[in-house]
Design a protein around this motif. Structure first.
Motif, PDB file in Angstrom:
ATOM      1  N   ALA A   1     -60.072  29.542 -10.982  1.00  0.00           N
ATOM      2  CA  ALA A   1     -59.600  29.961  -9.216  1.00  0.00           C
ATOM      3  C   ALA A   1     -57.508  30.479  -9.724  1.00  0.00           C
ATOM      4  O   ALA A   1     -57.530  30.207 -10.783  1.00  0.00           O
ATOM      5  N   PHE A   2     -57.888  31.582  -8.511  1.00  0.00           N
ATOM      6  CA  PHE A   2     -57.115  32.176  -8.823  1.00  0.00           C
ATOM      7  C   PHE A   2     -56.243  32.323  -7.372  1.00  0.00           C
ATOM      8  O   PHE A   2     -56.582  33.367  -6.886  1.00  0.00           O
ATOM      9  N   ASP A   3     -54.236  32.998  -7.094  1.00  0.00           N
ATOM     10  CA  ASP A   3     -54.225  33.407  -6.263  1.00  0.00           C
ATOM     11  C   ASP A   3     -52.673  33.927  -7.042  1.00  0.00           C
ATOM     12  O   ASP A   3     -51.728  33.112  -7.684  1.00  0.00           O
ATOM     13  N   LEU A   4     -52.708  35.351  -6.823  1.00  0.00           N
ATOM     14  CA  LEU A   4     -51.492  36.090  -7.722  1.00  0.00           C
ATOM     15  C   LEU A   4     -50.423  36.019  -6.915  1.00  0.00           C
ATOM     16  O   LEU A   4     -50.066  36.404  -6.095  1.00  0.00           O
ATOM     17  N   ASN A   5     -49.140  35.757  -7.835  1.00  0.00           N
ATOM     18  CA  ASN A   5     -47.962  36.045  -6.755  1.00  0.00           C
ATOM     19  C   ASN A   5     -46.507  37.451  -7.513  1.00  0.00           C
ATOM     20  O   ASN A   5     -46.155  37.573  -8.256  1.00  0.00           O
ATOM     21  N   GLU A   6     -47.161  37.870  -6.641  1.00  0.00           N
ATOM     22  CA  GLU A   6     -46.456  39.184  -6.343  1.00  0.00           C
ATOM     23  C   GLU A   6     -45.890  39.709  -5.566  1.00  0.00           C
ATOM     24  O   GLU A   6     -45.231  39.066  -4.579  1.00  0.00           O
TER      25      GLU A   6
ATOM     26  N   ILE B   1     -62.456  32.521  -6.368  1.00  0.00           N
ATOM     27  CA  ILE B   1     -62.307  31.348  -6.736  1.00  0.00           C
ATOM     28  C   ILE B   1     -63.822  32.231  -7.884  1.00  0.00           C
ATOM     29  O   ILE B   1     -64.997  32.617  -7.003  1.00  0.00           O
ATOM     30  N   GLU B   2     -63.681  32.528  -9.125  1.00  0.00           N
ATOM     31  CA  GLU B   2     -65.186  33.053  -9.820  1.00  0.00           C
ATOM     32  C   GLU B   2     -65.711  32.211 -10.514  1.00  0.00           C
ATOM     33  O   GLU B   2     -65.307  30.906 -10.817  1.00  0.00           O
TER      34      GLU B   2
END
Length: 366
Positions: free
Chosen positions: A160-165, A150-151
């Motif tokens: 907010a971010f969650d990379l789906n990789e 969270i930036e």
């Protein structure tokens, strides 16, 4: 032969359902002359209360030395706010185990039970005979990404971010297990993605297609967008055999499949590090019910133990190679339900112990 089992009851109703399942495991193992080398330890909240950590290094060492782990449930309001240093796998003892053991292929089995058809939200004719395996990729995707946070932006707003990789290697190994599971069942796979909007979904679809054509030409493969898969599971659940899904979609679809069984308490799972074409699983596998810790009913003796008991059946099938004994446990559960035995979540009045007694009695009678 001996099967080395580490039991980690965890939190909430975990100790109740694990104790029930261990009773069934003991009876089943003795019936086939299988020795169970059993060790027990603490996990997540229970471990935090005693040791100040969600999982000890000693517990991880025991896990690596075991053939199979039997886990009850983890989590609860007392520990949900605790944040420790490290990535997502450090915030939960069970996620740490999945990461450490690389138990990436989760098999979640949901079937309709004739005795419980009226306990479901479906018309009986819609779900009678439904038997679905949702394969959930368990060690990648948005759930395990290290690229998250969270930036605070310059204007004071937060992002907010969650990379789906996913890498092609992660998808390939998962697809191979999924196709092998389908080959042992009815030979049909539906792979789920959102390739129409997500780049990771495009790679998922391409790699699953490649593995299917090159290595499993005898297995029928179809691709569904995730939203359509969810819809079709409601409309025509009996047409599905094995569903391949990433960590997020697999989480959602496997819970949805519980409606077919009549309760989330009916669902078992196996999380495997591989699945050879023949013989036992190599490495340590994790077996656990799909339900959570249910702190609101913990300690009352009313939790449904069937999901955990069926997880023991999966343990015997995959980690011990005792397919017939596993099938006998499943048949005993079916017979117990048909005889009118049920816990409160599936319309009955039995407690955990009495339900377990009924299943053991049916097992011995078969």
């Amino acid at each position: 032969m001996a099967l080395k089992v580490l039991a980690l009851a965890g939190d909430g109703i975990g100790p109740e359902v694990v104790n029930a399942a261990l009773r069934v495991l003991d009876v089943a193992a003795k019936s086939i002359g299988l020795r169970i080398d059993l060790t027990e330890d603490l996990l997540h909240g229970a471990a935090w209360e005693k040791y100040g950590t969600f999982i000890r290094p000693q517990t991880l060492a025991l896990a690596h030395a075991a053939d199979a782990l039997l886990v009850g449930a983890t989590g609860g309001p007392a520990w949900d706010h605790i944040v420790v240093d490290g990535g997502p796998q450090e915030q939960d003892g069970l996620m740490k185990l999945r990461h450490e053991l690389d138990a990436f292929a989760c098999i979640r089995h949901a079937r309709s039970w004739d005795a419980l058809l009226e306990q479901t939200p479906f018309r009986a004719d819609r779900i009678r005979g439904a038997d679905i395996v949702v394969m959930r990729e368990l060690c990648g995707g948005a759930m395990f990404t290290q690229t998250r946070g969270i930036e605070t932006q310059a204007d004071g707003s937060r992002r907010a971010f969650d990379l789906n990789e996913y890498s092609n290697n992660e998808i390939e190994r998962f697809a191979r297990v999924g196709f092998e599971v389908a080959r042992r069942r009815r030979g049909k796979v539906v792979s789920v993605d959102k390739a129409n909007v997500f780049i990771a979904g495009k790679l998922w679809r391409e790699v699953v297609e490649e593995i299917g054509k090159a290595e499993f030409p005898d297995v029928e493969l179809k691709h569904y967008f995730a939203d359509n898969a969810s819809y079709q599971m409601c409309c025509q659940p009996t047409v599905f055999d094995v569903i391949l899904a990433d960590n997020l979609f697999g989480d959602l679809l496997s819970d949805q499949s519980a409606a077919i069984a009549g309760s989330l308490g009916m669902l078992p799972s196996a999380s495997l590090p591989d699945l050879p074409q023949a013989g036992r699983v190599r490495g340590t596998a994790i077996y656990e019910p799909v339900h959570g810790s249910a702190p609101d009913i913990a300690g009352q003796g009313i939790a449904n133990p069937i999901g955990t008991i069926l997880s023991v059946a999966m343990m015997l099938r995959y980690s011990a190679g005792e397919v017939d004994c596993a099938a006998q446990i499943e048949a005993a559960v079916d017979a117990a339900l048909n005889a009118g035995n049920a816990t409160r979540d599936i319309g009955g009045e039995l407690g955990s112990g009495a339900m377990t007694d009924a299943i053991i009695a049916q097992f011995r009678a078969l």
